[in-house]
Write a protein that holds these residues in place. Structure first.
Motif, PDB file in Angstrom:
ATOM      1  N   PRO A 414       0.828  -1.211   0.000  1.00  0.00           N
ATOM      2  CA  PRO A 414       0.000   0.000   0.000  1.00  0.00           C
ATOM      3  C   PRO A 414       0.860   1.257   0.000  1.00  0.00           C
ATOM      4  O   PRO A 414       1.910   1.311   0.661  1.00  0.00           O
ATOM      5  N   ALA A 415       0.431   2.243  -0.743  1.00  0.00           N
ATOM      6  CA  ALA A 415       1.220   3.480  -0.854  1.00  0.00           C
ATOM      7  C   ALA A 415       1.467   4.109   0.514  1.00  0.00           C
ATOM      8  O   ALA A 415       2.521   4.693   0.760  1.00  0.00           O
ATOM      9  N   GLY A 416       0.522   3.977   1.409  1.00  0.00           N
ATOM     10  CA  GLY A 416       0.685   4.556   2.732  1.00  0.00           C
ATOM     11  C   GLY A 416       1.697   3.838   3.597  1.00  0.00           C
ATOM     12  O   GLY A 416       2.005   4.310   4.706  1.00  0.00           O
ATOM     13  N   ALA A 417       2.228   2.709   3.120  1.00  0.00           N
ATOM     14  CA  ALA A 417       3.185   1.940   3.910  1.00  0.00           C
ATOM     15  C   ALA A 417       4.633   2.213   3.513  1.00  0.00           C
ATOM     16  O   ALA A 417       5.556   1.616   4.082  1.00  0.00           O
ATOM     17  N   ASP A 418       4.853   3.122   2.568  1.00  0.00           N
ATOM     18  CA  ASP A 418       6.217   3.389   2.121  1.00  0.00           C
ATOM     19  C   ASP A 418       7.113   3.872   3.261  1.00  0.00           C
ATOM     20  O   ASP A 418       8.289   3.498   3.348  1.00  0.00           O
ATOM     21  N   GLU A 419       6.573   4.701   4.131  1.00  0.00           N
ATOM     22  CA  GLU A 419       7.379   5.229   5.234  1.00  0.00           C
ATOM     23  C   GLU A 419       7.761   4.118   6.208  1.00  0.00           C
ATOM     24  O   GLU A 419       8.893   4.067   6.702  1.00  0.00           O
ATOM     25  N   ALA A 420       6.821   3.217   6.492  1.00  0.00           N
ATOM     26  CA  ALA A 420       7.120   2.083   7.376  1.00  0.00           C
ATOM     27  C   ALA A 420       8.182   1.188   6.757  1.00  0.00           C
ATOM     28  O   ALA A 420       9.077   0.692   7.454  1.00  0.00           O
ATOM     29  N   LEU A 421       8.111   0.993   5.443  1.00  0.00           N
ATOM     30  CA  LEU A 421       9.121   0.175   4.768  1.00  0.00           C
ATOM     31  C   LEU A 421      10.476   0.856   4.829  1.00  0.00           C
ATOM     32  O   LEU A 421      11.500   0.213   5.096  1.00  0.00           O
ATOM     33  N   ARG A 422      10.503   2.164   4.581  1.00  0.00           N
ATOM     34  CA  ARG A 422      11.777   2.901   4.635  1.00  0.00           C
ATOM     35  C   ARG A 422      12.400   2.808   6.023  1.00  0.00           C
ATOM     36  O   ARG A 422      13.597   2.546   6.171  1.00  0.00           O
ATOM     37  N   ALA A 423      11.584   2.996   7.065  1.00  0.00           N
ATOM     38  CA  ALA A 423      12.105   2.946   8.429  1.00  0.00           C
ATOM     39  C   ALA A 423      12.650   1.558   8.761  1.00  0.00           C
ATOM     40  O   ALA A 423      13.690   1.423   9.434  1.00  0.00           O
ATOM     41  N   ALA A 424      11.965   0.518   8.266  1.00  0.00           N
ATOM     42  CA  ALA A 424      12.429  -0.852   8.545  1.00  0.00           C
ATOM     43  C   ALA A 424      13.751  -1.112   7.864  1.00  0.00           C
ATOM     44  O   ALA A 424      14.657  -1.733   8.443  1.00  0.00           O
ATOM     45  N   VAL A 425      13.908  -0.651   6.624  1.00  0.00           N
ATOM     46  CA  VAL A 425      15.168  -0.855   5.910  1.00  0.00           C
ATOM     47  C   VAL A 425      16.309  -0.127   6.629  1.00  0.00           C
ATOM     48  O   VAL A 425      17.413  -0.648   6.774  1.00  0.00           O
ATOM     49  N   LEU A 426      16.028   1.096   7.101  1.00  0.00           N
ATOM     50  CA  LEU A 426      17.065   1.855   7.810  1.00  0.00           C
ATOM     51  C   LEU A 426      17.473   1.172   9.110  1.00  0.00           C
ATOM     52  O   LEU A 426      18.650   1.178   9.489  1.00  0.00           O
ATOM     53  N   ARG A 427      16.503   0.571   9.797  1.00  0.00           N
ATOM     54  CA  ARG A 427      16.829  -0.151  11.050  1.00  0.00           C
ATOM     55  C   ARG A 427      17.758  -1.315  10.762  1.00  0.00           C
ATOM     56  O   ARG A 427      18.720  -1.565  11.492  1.00  0.00           O
ATOM     57  N   VAL A 428      17.476  -2.030   9.688  1.00  0.00           N
ATOM     58  CA  VAL A 428      18.318  -3.180   9.349  1.00  0.00           C
ATOM     59  C   VAL A 428      19.718  -2.714   8.912  1.00  0.00           C
ATOM     60  O   VAL A 428      20.729  -3.314   9.242  1.00  0.00           O
ATOM     61  N   GLY A 429      19.740  -1.611   8.144  1.00  0.00           N
ATOM     62  CA  GLY A 429      21.014  -1.112   7.642  1.00  0.00           C
ATOM     63  C   GLY A 429      21.875  -0.480   8.706  1.00  0.00           C
ATOM     64  O   GLY A 429      23.062  -0.192   8.476  1.00  0.00           O
ATOM     65  N   GLY A 430      21.296  -0.252   9.888  1.00  0.00           N
ATOM     66  CA  GLY A 430      22.087   0.310  10.999  1.00  0.00           C
ATOM     67  C   GLY A 430      22.315   1.781  10.850  1.00  0.00           C
ATOM     68  O   GLY A 430      23.220   2.340  11.448  1.00  0.00           O
TER      69      GLY A 430
END
Length: 430
Positions: A414-430
């Motif tokens: 969902p388009a509204g989930a882009d921010e949640a996806l970005r935050a999750a990727v940043l958490r993994v990337g450290g």
């Protein structure tokens, strides 16, 4: 001066129950379960295993995650069976909530008398497929076919092509499913070629119907032949067509996928299909066809055991009445717009120091629908090591690993989930 006993610093139970995070958990899990987790965390603090300041987080960590958990589908598979196939539309979700209480599912409010169960849903399905003289709904696609075989073919024969005796998933095979109803299968043709003459030679006094099954989860190519419904309808016996994926009308994007309306116009007496695939609704088995056949199925004792509940009826009606479903939106997503969206996400990640690439991707329909069809798509490409922590994080994000890279295709996110996806990727990337 002697230091006070650290156990005195363990937070009180009532204080912890008032914490916003734990209070929210009470709303979903119940007070007793949350309180038990708090007591266990307090005991760990009193024994010195954790500090008093860690009690709140320990109690939260001890609580079970919601089941099932919401997952962001970044696989590029529109109807992912392991993720529950079709996501419901907002209208269908609202209908589920409304139907959770008392409803008029089997009551005519005008007269105050009992009414046909799910009549509004059945009317919506009939309106969606005007070529069907009658319709009925059961709890899944396999149930629709089992009901048809039980009601029409017990102790009789079903004529079916060997090339259409498919396995439908999790080890369940169509021959086993049909034979458990008491019907006998009369197999005709070969794995790759079946002709009208093969069917005609097998049809006899014991024939209940000819079954046409769409091989919706595989493709056979090369030296092949199959008999269309229009020709099968000339054999003088009922034709039951299992179209599988639940497409109600033709879709130019899927030219080889059979739809209910065209199949009925071609002469099928009964069509069976799923509600949670291309239709984009809840799990359900759709039965559409001749009024006398549908009524026989509806009145058969097994129909009661396969009856759908009020929640399914509500969600299905909203799907049929409502706006474009998430499934259709994902199928028809414009590649150019999807590329721009993926590039925006890449750029935002880059601003935060996380390097990602945007690469072409091939999405698929999935869910036993439109085998061989690939949808031009785009994906965010990350190192493979991101796959597991994203999958097990919150929210869980499922992509696909290809050639040592994790691809996140936003087609079904969902388009509204882009921010949640970005935050999750940043958490993994450290």
């Amino acid at each position: 001066m002697r230091e006070a006993d650290p156990r005195r610093r363990v937070p009180r139970t009532d204080t912890l129950l008032a914490d916003p995070g734990l209070a929210a958990a009470v709303g979903t899990l119940g007070r007793d379960r949350v309180k038990a987790a708090i007591v266990r965390a307090q005991q760990r603090a009193r024994s010195g295993e954790i500090s008093p300041g860690e009690v709140r987080d320990a109690a939260l960590a001890d609580l079970p995650a919601p089941a099932p958990r919401m997952v962001l589908n970044a696989t590029g598979v529109v109807l992912h069976t392991n993720l529950g196939r079709a996501p419901l539309s907002a209208a269908a979700v609202d209908a589920l909530v409304a139907a959770a209480g008392h409803t008029d599912v089997e009551l005519d409010l005008r007269t105050g008398r009992r009414a046909r169960r799910g009549r509004d849903t059945l009317a919506a399905l009939a309106a969606a497929v005007p070529d069907a003289p009658a319709v009925h709904v059961v709890n899944n696609g396999a149930a629709a076919l089992v009901l048809a075989a039980t009601a029409l073919a017990a102790d009789r024969e079903i004529v079916v092509s060997r090339g259409e005796l498919v396995e439908i998933g999790d080890g369940f095979r169509l021959p086993d499913l049909l034979e458990c109803t008491g019907a006998r299968l009369r197999e005709v043709g070969t794995t790759n070629r079946t002709t009208l003459a093969d069917y005609a030679a097998a049809v006899g006094p014991r024939t209940s119907f000819v079954l046409k099954v769409h091989p919706s989860n595989f493709v056979v190519s090369g030296f092949t032949s199959a008999v269309p419904v229009r020709q099968l309808a000339t054999l003088g016996v009922p034709v039951v067509a299992d179209i599988g994926s639940g497409l109600l009308a033709p879709d130019p994007l899927l030219p080889d996928e059979p739809d209910a309306a065209s199949t009925l116009r071609a002469g099928a007496h009964l069509v069976t299909a799923s509600g949670d695939k291309l239709l984009g609704g809840p799990q359900a088995g759709l039965l559409l066809g001749a009024a006398d056949l549908v009524e026989r199925l509806r009145r058969h004792p097994l129909a009661r055991a396969l009856r759908v509940d009020k929640l399914t009826l509500a969600a299905l009606a909203a799907t049929l009445h409502g706006p474009t479903t998430p499934t259709r939106q994902a199928l028809h997503a414009e590649p150019g717009a999807q590329r721009e969206r993926t590039e925006r996400l890449r750029d935002r990640l880059g601003e935060d120091g996380c390097k990602a690439e945007v690469v072409p991707s091939a999405a698929v329909v999935g869910g036993g629908g439109a085998p061989g069809v690939e949808l031009d798509s785009w994906a965010l490409s990350l190192p493979e090591r991101y796959a597991e922590p994203l999958r097990t994080g919150e929210p869980p994000i499922l992509g696909r690993v290809l050639h040592g890279r994790l691809l996140l295709d936003l087609r079904c996110v969902p388009a509204g989930a882009d921010e949640a996806l970005r935050a999750a990727v940043l958490r993994v990337g450290g």
